[in-house]
Design an enzyme around this catalytic site. Structure first.
Site, short mmCIF file in Angstrom:
data_model
loop_
_atom_site.label_atom_id
_atom_site.label_comp_id
_atom_site.label_asym_id
_atom_site.label_seq_id
_atom_site.Cartn_x
_atom_site.Cartn_y
_atom_site.Cartn_z
N HIS A 72 12.63 33.17 -19.11
CA HIS A 72 12.19 34.31 -18.31
C HIS A 72 12.35 35.62 -19.07
O HIS A 72 13.04 36.54 -18.64
CB HIS A 72 12.96 34.35 -16.99
N PHE A 74 10.27 38.65 -21.90
CA PHE A 74 9.08 39.50 -21.91
C PHE A 74 7.81 38.70 -22.21
O PHE A 74 6.75 38.92 -21.63
CB PHE A 74 9.27 40.61 -22.94
N HIS A 112 6.75 41.06 -13.03
CA HIS A 112 7.19 40.10 -12.01
C HIS A 112 8.54 39.45 -12.25
O HIS A 112 9.14 38.94 -11.30
CB HIS A 112 6.12 39.03 -11.76
N ASP A 113 9.06 39.42 -13.48
CA ASP A 113 10.38 38.81 -13.75
C ASP A 113 11.33 39.79 -14.43
O ASP A 113 12.25 39.38 -15.14
CB ASP A 113 10.23 37.55 -14.63
C1 LIG Z 1 9.25 24.18 -4.92
O1 LIG Z 1 10.17 24.82 -5.80
C2 LIG Z 1 10.23 24.32 -7.09
C3 LIG Z 1 9.54 23.18 -7.49
C4 LIG Z 1 9.67 22.73 -8.81
C5 LIG Z 1 10.47 23.43 -9.71
N1 LIG Z 1 10.61 23.08 -11.05
C6 LIG Z 1 10.42 21.80 -11.50
O2 LIG Z 1 10.04 20.88 -10.83
C7 LIG Z 1 10.64 21.51 -12.97
C8 LIG Z 1 11.87 22.08 -13.54
N2 LIG Z 1 9.48 21.74 -13.79
C9 LIG Z 1 8.77 22.85 -14.05
N3 LIG Z 1 9.08 24.07 -13.54
C10 LIG Z 1 8.23 25.09 -13.96
C11 LIG Z 1 7.15 24.89 -14.80
C12 LIG Z 1 6.54 26.16 -14.98
N4 LIG Z 1 7.23 27.04 -14.29
N5 LIG Z 1 8.27 26.42 -13.69
C13 LIG Z 1 9.24 27.08 -12.94
C14 LIG Z 1 10.10 27.93 -13.61
C15 LIG Z 1 11.06 28.62 -12.91
C16 LIG Z 1 11.18 28.47 -11.54
C17 LIG Z 1 10.33 27.62 -10.86
C18 LIG Z 1 9.35 26.93 -11.57
C19 LIG Z 1 8.38 26.00 -10.81
C20 LIG Z 1 6.86 23.60 -15.28
O3 LIG Z 1 5.91 23.33 -16.04
N6 LIG Z 1 7.72 22.61 -14.88
C21 LIG Z 1 11.16 24.57 -9.30
C22 LIG Z 1 11.03 25.01 -7.99
ZN LIG Z 2 7.74 34.12 -13.82
#
Ligand SMILES: COc1ccc(NC(=O)[C@H](C)Nc2nc3c(cnn3-c3ccccc3C)c(=O)[nH]2)cc1
Ligand SMILES: [Zn+2]
Length: 324
Positions: A72, A74, A112-113
């Site tokens: 997370h 820049f 946003h972050d």
């Molecule tokens: C419904 O809330 C959720 C659902 C899924 C996840 N994260 C995951 O399932 C895992 C760790 N994978 C994943 N997570 C990802 C990706 C892209 N952004 N991202 C992400 C990053 C930070 C916080 C939440 C998410 C989804 C990605 O390609 N894969 C995190 C939160």
């Molecule tokens: Zn983000």
């Protein structure tokens, strides 16, 4: 479509419209210049009387207020902004919604972050951090990112909205708050369901509630869209994400806090977690947006279907190995 007469710059600007754009090929200074170009591309400085020095100061302050965390940082905010830029141009969004909304979308992505600590909301709440206390456990990170953005806009020489009427400023402020707060994944189903309902009842580009939902979906799609990029671009970002997640779960174990299951290095593998993430989170979200904008199919849906297939095969291979 010829953008400019400098062949080198022309190539970068064409490349900038594609999900294959790889920001790791560019320095921080070049990334800041590209962000500045995006505002110029939409003619925002002229349309909204934005002083170029103020814009440069704003972008530099944003750059300074991201932390050196694995994911997370820049460059993540730039990736999100670049995907948003690519989608806006692909669907010719400026023909469908006001320029002010496009300004909100681009500025929200960049901010946003802001000042993300590399530890997610679950950690903030469980560890009872200063942010959790300040925002009463309600999207503490997203509230913080948005607050930092408006503190930057409060600086006299970095306020790109300095020449806005109070009504225009209020509209932009409401839009940016709505978009940044929408990136809290805890609200994923709430927002996706409302957007699907709007599309089902007949999406109306004159209905402000429908436009608000569309903007929230667009920034959500851009925010988690790494898997729509070629594997050589997406893979490094997944490694960074897991590095950040594993640092958090290691800390949670040390501090005796609940460990977020999909972050536990002892519990998950990259292929298996990506299979469920792409299958249950990405594809439903992207397909909902593509129902409104079919021209985004080849940009975001096909590549992600391919990525899902890739991770499924990887998963099978890992399982076969374990069986032998
Ligand atoms: C419904 O809330 C959720 C659902 C899924 C996840 N994260 C995951 O399932 C895992 C760790 N994978 C994943 N997570 C990802 C990706 C892209 N952004 N991202 C992400 C990053 C930070 C916080 C939440 C998410 C989804 C990605 O390609 N894969 C995190 C939160
Ligand atoms: Zn983000």
């Amino acid at each position: 479509l010829q953008i400019c007469d400098d062949p080198l710059l022309e190539d970068i600007l064409q490349y900038l419209r594609l999900p294959s754009f790889d920001c790791s090929e560019y320095s921080d200074e070049e990334i800041l210049l590209i962000l500045q170009y995006m505002y110029l591309h939409f003619d925002f400085p002229v349309k909204y009387n934005i002083n170029m020095t103020t814009l440069r100061n704003f972008l530099f302050q944003v750059y300074k207020n991201y932390n050196e965390v694995p994911f997370h940082n820049f460059r993540h905010s730039f990736c999100v902004t670049q995907m948003m830029y690519a989608m806006i141009l692909k669907v010719d969004l400026s023909k469908l919604i006001d320029d002010l909304e496009i300004l909100v979308l681009i500025t929200s992505c960049i901010c946003h972050d802001l000042d993300h600590p590399g530890y997610n909301n679950l950690y903030q709440v469980n560890a009872r951090t200063e942010l959790a206390l300040r925002y009463n456990d309600i999207s503490p990170l997203e509230n913080h990112h948005c607050s930092v953005a408006f503190h930057i806009l409060d600086l006299p020489d970095a306020n790109i909205f300095e020449n806005f009427s109070s009504d225009m400023f209020r509209t932009v402020r409401e839009g940016i708050i709505r978009c940044i707060l929408a990136t809290d994944m805890a609200r994923h189903n709430e927002i996706l369901t409302q957007f699907r309902d709007a599309v089902t009842e007949g999406f109306d580009f004159k209905n402000q509630l429908h436009i608000n939902l569309l903007c929230m979906i667009l920034i959500k799609v851009a925010d988690i869209s790494n898997e729509a990029r070629p594997m050589n671009v997406a893979e490094p970002w997944l490694d960074k994400l897991f590095k950040e997640f594993f640092t958090q779960s290691d800390t949670e174990k040390k501090e005796g806090l609940p460990v977020t299951p999909f972050m536990d290095r002892d519990k998950i593998t990259k292929p298996s977690s990506q299979c469920s993430f792409i299958g249950y989170v990405l594809l439903p979200l992207f397909e909902a947006l593509v129902q409104l904008f079919p021209e985004l199919n080849e940009m975001i849906v096909y590549p992600v279907r391919y990525a899902l297939d890739y991770y499924r095969k990887l998963n099978e291979a890992v399982k076969d190995e374990q069986r032998q």
